[in-house]
Design a protein around this motif. Structure first.
Motif, PDB file in Angstrom:
ATOM      1  N   ARG A  75       0.839  -1.187   0.000  1.00  0.00           N
ATOM      2  CA  ARG A  75       0.000   0.000   0.000  1.00  0.00           C
ATOM      3  C   ARG A  75       0.877   1.241   0.000  1.00  0.00           C
ATOM      4  O   ARG A  75       1.906   1.317   0.659  1.00  0.00           O
ATOM      5  CB  ARG A  75      -0.903  -0.022   1.238  1.00  0.00           C
ATOM      6  CG  ARG A  75      -1.884   1.112   1.352  1.00  0.00           C
ATOM      7  CD  ARG A  75      -2.941   0.782   2.415  1.00  0.00           C
ATOM      8  NE  ARG A  75      -2.346   0.222   3.625  1.00  0.00           N
ATOM      9  CZ  ARG A  75      -1.858   0.972   4.627  1.00  0.00           C
ATOM     10  NH1 ARG A  75      -1.867   2.292   4.533  1.00  0.00           N
ATOM     11  NH2 ARG A  75      -1.368   0.407   5.712  1.00  0.00           N
ATOM     12  N   HIS A  91      -2.274  -4.318   0.656  1.00  0.00           N
ATOM     13  CA  HIS A  91      -1.985  -4.193  -0.762  1.00  0.00           C
ATOM     14  C   HIS A  91      -2.401  -2.842  -1.324  1.00  0.00           C
ATOM     15  O   HIS A  91      -3.345  -2.213  -0.845  1.00  0.00           O
ATOM     16  CB  HIS A  91      -2.731  -5.277  -1.548  1.00  0.00           C
ATOM     17  CG  HIS A  91      -2.177  -6.650  -1.367  1.00  0.00           C
ATOM     18  ND1 HIS A  91      -2.976  -7.764  -1.289  1.00  0.00           N
ATOM     19  CD2 HIS A  91      -0.910  -7.096  -1.262  1.00  0.00           C
ATOM     20  CE1 HIS A  91      -2.214  -8.843  -1.141  1.00  0.00           C
ATOM     21  NE2 HIS A  91      -0.961  -8.454  -1.123  1.00  0.00           N
ATOM     22  N   ASP A  92      -1.705  -2.436  -2.400  1.00  0.00           N
ATOM     23  CA  ASP A  92      -2.170  -1.343  -3.253  1.00  0.00           C
ATOM     24  C   ASP A  92      -3.120  -1.976  -4.266  1.00  0.00           C
ATOM     25  O   ASP A  92      -2.702  -2.508  -5.284  1.00  0.00           O
ATOM     26  CB  ASP A  92      -0.981  -0.680  -3.943  1.00  0.00           C
ATOM     27  CG  ASP A  92      -1.409   0.402  -4.924  1.00  0.00           C
ATOM     28  OD1 ASP A  92      -2.627   0.680  -5.017  1.00  0.00           O
ATOM     29  OD2 ASP A  92      -0.524   0.960  -5.610  1.00  0.00           O
ATOM     30  N   GLY A  99      -3.426  -5.707  -6.183  1.00  0.00           N
ATOM     31  CA  GLY A  99      -2.166  -5.675  -5.453  1.00  0.00           C
ATOM     32  C   GLY A  99      -1.218  -6.809  -5.769  1.00  0.00           C
ATOM     33  O   GLY A  99      -0.043  -6.752  -5.399  1.00  0.00           O
TER      34      GLY A  99
END
Length: 208
Positions: A75, A91-92, A99
């Motif tokens: 993230r 996660h992004d 992600g």
């Protein structure tokens, strides 16, 4: 992963790529009264996550090139110090498969061993092909000139794995092909407490 050649040893961790000068590598004799560790003669380094690459990528070499595959994108805004404890990072989800990276990055090995400055993200380019699905901590094996990639254990404590979790890349035609879902990826997700890959082996090539 270690790639030897021209007196250089590449060592790749989930966060960094290190180029080590083998001619300057010293052997530290064991001494139970002295636990001093000699520093590695690293002359080039790439901080992968800090430069925007996924965490925990897999790697393979082919035709004097280094390929980086898969991984998980932390993230945005999270301190790199937290990345080893990835289950606390997240996660992004705007990147890849929420992600999880399906992307492949490539660089010439000769370019990575020349110069004394840090390796930069510009030394790698995104390959024009991507995997069919993102893969955390991918497990890679080359069999008969093809690259087989299997999803490994996500660093995230709970992470649903996108399908296919197993696929093969044919460099001759530059295409990825989905393979049957592996039995230990039950229900296409992974609970970190119950599933972890410790080793792998090839038992009966060839297979498709």
């Amino acid at each position: 992963m270690k790639v030897e050649g021209k007196g250089v040893l590449f060592t790749i961790t989930p966060q960094r790529l290190l180029a080590i000068d083998m001619s300057k590598l010293k052997i530290n004799q064991y001494d139970p009264s002295n636990f001093e560790t000699l520093p590695l003669p690293v002359f080039r380094v790439l901080n992968l996550v800090e430069k925007g690459f996924p965490f925990g990528m897999g790697f393979f070499t082919r035709d004097s090139k280094l390929y980086m595959v898969g991984g998980e994108k932390p993230r945005l805004g999270v301190s790199p110090a937290l990345h080893p404890f990835y289950k606390e990072v997240g996660h992004d989800e705007a990147f890849g498969d929420k992600g999880l990276s399906p992307y492949v990055y490539v660089s010439n090995l000769l370019d990575l061993i020349t110069g004394t400055d840090s390796i930069t993200d510009s030394d790698f380019r995104k390959h024009h092909t991507s995997m069919l699905a993102g893969k955390p901590s991918p497990i890679l094996e080359e069999i008969e000139r093809k690259i087989y990639v299997l999803s490994g254990s996500p660093w995230q404590s709970y992470c649903r794995l996108p399908t296919p979790t197993f696929e093969v890349y044919d460099p001759l035609i530059e295409q990825w092909k989905a393979l049957p879902h592996h039995p230990f990826h039950a229900s296409r997700f992974k609970d970190y407490q119950n599933f972890e890959v410790f080793a792998h082996s090839v038992v009966e090539p060839p297979f498709t």
